[in-house]
Enzyme design. Sequence first.
Site, PDB file in Angstrom:
ATOM      1  N   LYS A 166      39.877  71.438  13.269  1.00 10.09           N
ATOM      2  CA  LYS A 166      40.809  71.548  12.239  1.00 10.09           C
ATOM      3  C   LYS A 166      40.598  72.771  11.403  1.00 10.09           C
ATOM      4  O   LYS A 166      39.406  73.151  11.145  1.00 10.09           O
ATOM      5  CB  LYS A 166      40.608  70.377  11.448  1.00 10.09           C
ATOM      6  CG  LYS A 166      41.677  70.505  10.162  1.00 10.09           C
ATOM      7  CD  LYS A 166      41.256  69.437   9.023  1.00 10.09           C
ATOM      8  CE  LYS A 166      41.972  69.786   7.788  1.00 10.09           C
ATOM      9  NZ  LYS A 166      41.402  69.220   6.705  1.00 10.09           N
ATOM     10  N   GLY A 171      42.113  66.210  -2.902  1.00 11.78           N
ATOM     11  CA  GLY A 171      41.744  65.454  -3.684  1.00 11.78           C
ATOM     12  C   GLY A 171      42.347  64.975  -4.949  1.00 11.78           C
ATOM     13  O   GLY A 171      41.439  64.289  -5.773  1.00 11.78           O
ATOM     14  N   ALA A 180      45.824  65.992   2.970  1.00 12.99           N
ATOM     15  CA  ALA A 180      45.354  66.301   1.387  1.00 12.99           C
ATOM     16  C   ALA A 180      46.513  65.925   0.434  1.00 12.99           C
ATOM     17  O   ALA A 180      47.783  65.921   0.478  1.00 12.99           O
ATOM     18  CB  ALA A 180      45.408  67.685   1.288  1.00 12.99           C
ATOM     19  N   GLY A 181      45.885  65.008  -0.512  1.00  8.42           N
ATOM     20  CA  GLY A 181      46.919  64.908  -1.897  1.00  8.42           C
ATOM     21  C   GLY A 181      47.220  63.318  -1.968  1.00  8.42           C
ATOM     22  O   GLY A 181      47.630  62.929  -2.821  1.00  8.42           O
ATOM     23  N   ASN A 193      40.875  61.179   2.906  1.00  4.18           N
ATOM     24  CA  ASN A 193      39.223  60.994   2.933  1.00  4.18           C
ATOM     25  C   ASN A 193      39.263  60.624   1.465  1.00  4.18           C
ATOM     26  O   ASN A 193      38.710  59.357   1.127  1.00  4.18           O
ATOM     27  CB  ASN A 193      38.945  62.498   2.859  1.00  4.18           C
ATOM     28  CG  ASN A 193      37.232  62.327   3.038  1.00  4.18           C
ATOM     29  OD1 ASN A 193      36.545  63.600   3.086  1.00  4.18           O
ATOM     30  ND2 ASN A 193      36.602  61.191   2.756  1.00  4.18           N
TER      31      ASN A 193
END
Length: 261
Positions: free
Chosen positions: A104, A165, A191-192, A213
């Site tokens: 990635k 995040g 993401a997000g 994550n």
Amino acid sequence: MGVNLKKDKFKVAGKSFKSRLIVGTGKYKNFSETAKAINASGADMVTVAVRRINILDKKKPILTDYINPKKIVYLPNTAGCFTSEEALRTLRLAREMGGWKLVKLEVLGDKKTLYPNMIETIKSTKILVKEGFKVMVYCTDDPLLAKKLEDSGASAIMPLASPIGSGLGLQNKVNISIIIKQCKVPVIIDAGLGTASDATIAMELGCDGVLINSAIANAKKPILMAKAFKEAVISGRNSFLAGRMKKNYLAEPSSPLSGLI
């Protein structure tokens, strides 16, 4: 009845995965919690920040003691890299350490927003593809730049939903929908996302998968949140495959009005 998930395969770079949920390995209290969350998520691919997480130094707690790379695919990433040179060096090191070719790529452009530097990202993608890497690429939600990445040989396009995040969820459904429609390679939201329903929305749009994550690791109960995301991704995928009803701007009765007593 739900869709037969055994037939609805999620494929990236020619490799099939059972789960459309990819999870990260950072931000947890310890490797034990990481392993429990991954198990609860049902994910069979995890991202590993090569520059941040111990993979091989046996003098320190080591991730591979908790997550077996023979059972779960490791996806080395370039988290924390702000130049093409840093990212290329990191992934070449990953290949030397563990033979990893499915990787990635993320090349960040700004320390406050962690938005990707797309000029450096496209440049890095072209180089890595020439070197034989299968590159999954973190990118902005710009359809034109996403197309350039695909044309550059990316194995998967990974547009952000909102800043890394942030937990703000999917902010630009229109652009993501355009990217999905124009891409032949998998589109994976990266993401997000902040909670399970965000993943369902992404999957209902037609995304091939999501990467989570912070939303799991920073939850008050990470193991339970991991399970919630597992179910949300399955539900969203089933909803997409089922085909939603047409939207109406006036009411339409659930029962026919003809033949009333």
